[in-house]
Design an enzyme around this catalytic site. Structure first.
Site, PDB file in Angstrom:
ATOM      1  N   LYS A 161      74.447  48.185  30.143  1.00 23.27           N
ATOM      2  CA  LYS A 161      75.164  46.984  30.606  1.00 23.27           C
ATOM      3  C   LYS A 161      76.426  47.361  31.350  1.00 23.27           C
ATOM      4  O   LYS A 161      76.827  46.674  32.283  1.00 23.27           O
ATOM      5  CB  LYS A 161      75.461  46.041  29.447  1.00 23.27           C
ATOM      6  N   LYS A 207      62.241  47.126  29.655  1.00 24.38           N
ATOM      7  CA  LYS A 207      61.963  45.964  28.803  1.00 24.38           C
ATOM      8  C   LYS A 207      62.113  44.651  29.584  1.00 24.38           C
ATOM      9  O   LYS A 207      62.913  44.578  30.519  1.00 24.38           O
ATOM     10  CB  LYS A 207      62.875  46.046  27.577  1.00 24.38           C
ATOM     11  N   LYS A 225      65.911  38.649  30.064  1.00 29.73           N
ATOM     12  CA  LYS A 225      66.174  37.357  30.709  1.00 29.73           C
ATOM     13  C   LYS A 225      67.202  37.462  31.825  1.00 29.73           C
ATOM     14  O   LYS A 225      67.288  36.603  32.685  1.00 29.73           O
ATOM     15  CB  LYS A 225      66.559  36.298  29.681  1.00 29.73           C
TER      16      LYS A 225
HETATM   17  N1  AQP Z   1      61.428  42.398  25.921  1.00 27.95           N
HETATM   18  C1  AQP Z   1      61.589  42.178  24.624  1.00 27.95           C
HETATM   19  N2  AQP Z   1      60.604  42.452  23.753  1.00 27.95           N
HETATM   20  C2  AQP Z   1      60.760  42.227  22.429  1.00 27.95           C
HETATM   21  N3  AQP Z   1      61.879  41.710  21.889  1.00 27.95           N
HETATM   22  C3  AQP Z   1      62.898  41.413  22.715  1.00 27.95           C
HETATM   23  N4  AQP Z   1      64.130  40.891  22.527  1.00 27.95           N
HETATM   24  C4  AQP Z   1      64.758  40.776  23.717  1.00 27.95           C
HETATM   25  N5  AQP Z   1      63.982  41.219  24.706  1.00 27.95           N
HETATM   26  C5  AQP Z   1      62.803  41.625  24.119  1.00 27.95           C
HETATM   27  C6  AQP Z   1      64.653  40.511  21.225  1.00 27.95           C
HETATM   28  O1  AQP Z   1      65.159  39.197  21.322  1.00 27.95           O
HETATM   29  C7  AQP Z   1      66.263  39.052  20.441  1.00 27.95           C
HETATM   30  C8  AQP Z   1      67.424  38.417  21.136  1.00 27.95           C
HETATM   31  O2  AQP Z   1      67.893  39.200  22.194  1.00 27.95           O
HETATM   32  P1  AQP Z   1      69.282  38.811  22.868  1.00 27.95           P
HETATM   33  O3  AQP Z   1      69.162  37.613  23.687  1.00 27.95           O
HETATM   34  O4  AQP Z   1      70.327  38.727  21.857  1.00 27.95           O
HETATM   35  O5  AQP Z   1      69.649  40.026  23.752  1.00 27.95           O
HETATM   36  P2  AQP Z   1      68.809  41.089  24.450  1.00 27.95           P
HETATM   37  O6  AQP Z   1      68.109  41.945  23.454  1.00 27.95           O
HETATM   38  O7  AQP Z   1      69.769  41.792  25.340  1.00 27.95           O
HETATM   39  O8  AQP Z   1      67.734  40.242  25.245  1.00 27.95           O
HETATM   40  P3  AQP Z   1      67.585  40.097  26.790  1.00 27.95           P
HETATM   41  O9  AQP Z   1      66.493  39.142  27.092  1.00 27.95           O
HETATM   42  O10 AQP Z   1      67.457  41.464  27.384  1.00 27.95           O
HETATM   43  O11 AQP Z   1      68.946  39.436  27.164  1.00 27.95           O
HETATM   44  P4  AQP Z   1      69.965  39.795  28.277  1.00 27.95           P
HETATM   45  O12 AQP Z   1      69.134  39.946  29.518  1.00 27.95           O
HETATM   46  O13 AQP Z   1      70.875  38.628  28.285  1.00 27.95           O
HETATM   47  O14 AQP Z   1      70.624  41.061  27.842  1.00 27.95           O
HETATM   48  C9  AQP Z   1      66.586  40.438  19.887  1.00 27.95           C
HETATM   49  O15 AQP Z   1      66.044  40.553  18.595  1.00 27.95           O
HETATM   50  C10 AQP Z   1      65.868  41.338  20.841  1.00 27.95           C
HETATM   51  O16 AQP Z   1      65.491  42.551  20.223  1.00 27.95           O
END
Ligand code: AQP
Length: 330
Positions: free
Chosen positions: A113, A195, A198
């Site tokens: 990040k 991965k 969002k």
């Molecule tokens: N691709 C994924 N596969 C499986 N699990 C996932 N999680 C996120 N992406 C995947 C799980 O979703 C939960 C919440 O995640 P978060 O929103 O707190 O942050 P993150 O992990 O950083 O998810 P994103 O989608 O990648 O968000 P951004 O893009 O905003 O950083 C967690 O349990 C995570 O493991």
């Protein structure tokens, strides 16, 4: 006997993807009867990346509605908004004082990040995992159901619990990760070695829980596969492997049975069917979500009640912590 405690959360930093659902929320639903569950919308985490205030307010409510539409039942689980329980930031401060800079600097998410946020390399990004540790430890959590990407952060939460307990005497429960074998890491549809996220700049890389049918069909059709042209589940065909996993979790069908079914056929038919499986799997969620978003007063009641219950538990732990570190009670 008291039920064991589950804690988990999602950031309201944009619309949720099927990765968030399959890796986290879907598993939360299954735990509600057996555990005392706390499901949080982690808005304090979300502001480590620039947010538009009006959109953050809307996203917070949307995530709440999505939790419930996915099957989180407010009569069984405590659903609340992180910033409504100030104990989260208060415990973070105490944990900051026993966190090592070196360990925080090694966090993969921080490294990724900070690379993406060079103009906004703020201290919040660096201490993000300490806040996450506070979230978990405040509720004396036994189990944290998360996706694979959060494993390292959870390890830090365990380290901090043990470090604090050793320094000041037994205070925190040491939490265990709950990471599934399949679905713990749903990959990007465009770069299957990364991965699904969002906040990906390419919207074809993810499927949102709120995408409409045609968008889902289009994104799956465009999903990157390979030139081998045979349906198989292995690490040489990462794109396909990811699609097969998505198919399996949504349909409940075992992976070998899916591979068998499509053996000898091209990717086109498989992708078409996969799109329908995904649409089927989320149409119910979308219907419930739309209903809930039309009932904002009801959503407000849920998060107010959730914060009261969460705060009661959180303050019990925080009081103990303040006493142990030597703060004079008010
Ligand atoms: N691709 C994924 N596969 C499986 N699990 C996932 N999680 C996120 N992406 C995947 C799980 O979703 C939960 C919440 O995640 P978060 O929103 O707190 O942050 P993150 O992990 O950083 O998810 P994103 O989608 O990648 O968000 P951004 O893009 O905003 O950083 C967690 O349990 C995570 O493991």
């Amino acid at each position: 006997m008291d039920k064991k405690v589950v804690f988990s959360g999602v950031q309201p930093s944009g619309k949720l993807t099927i990765g968030n659902y399959l890796g986290a929320i879907k598993n939360w639903v299954e735990l509600q009867d057996e555990y005392d569950c706390y499901y949080c919308i982690v808005d304090l985490h979300a502001i480590t990346i620039p947010q538009v205030p009006k959109e953050l307010r809307r996203s917070t409510l949307e995530v709440l509605a999505l939790y419930m539409a996915c099957g989180i039942d407010p009569d069984k689980s405590t659903i609340f908004i992180q910033s409504h329980v100030p104990a989260h930031t208060e415990l973070t401060w105490v944990l900051n004082t026993i966190s090592y800079m070196g360990q925080l600097g090694r966090m993969t998410q921080y490294k990724e990040k900070s690379r993406r946020s060079e103009e906004n390399l703020n201290a919040g990004l660096f201490t993000y995992p300490v806040l996450m540790a506070a979230d978990i430890l405040l509720y004396q959590t036994d189990l944290v159901p998360v996706g694979e990407d959060q494993k390292q952060h959870l390890e830090l939460a365990r380290d901090l619990a043990i470090r604090f307990n050793n320094k000041y005497s037994e205070t925190f429960k040491v939490p265990e990760p709950g990471i599934k074998d399949v679905g713990a890491k749903i990959m990007s549809l465009q770069s299957p070695e990364a991965k699904m996220s969002k906040s990906d700049a390419d919207e074809n890389a993810y499927i949102l829980l709120l995408d409409d049918k045609d968008t889902i069909r289009r994104k799956i059709k465009r999903a990157v596969t390979d030139s081998l042209g045979t349906i198989a589940y292995n690490d040489e065909q990462l794109g396909l492997k990811n699609l097969i996993e998505i198919y399996s979790i949504f349909s409940g069908e075992k992976i070998p049975s899916i591979v068998n079914k499509y053996e000898g056929q091209g990717y086109g038919k498989f992708k078409e069917d996969l799109a329908e499986v995904v649409i089927d799997g989320i149409s119910n969620i979308q219907e419930k979500y739309n209903y809930l978003m039309d009932n904002k007063d009801y959503l407000e009641k849920i998060y107010i009640k959730g914060a009261e219950k969460a705060e009661y538990q959180a303050l019990k732990t925080l009081r103990k912590v303040y006493k142990k570190v030597g703060f004079l009670p008010r």
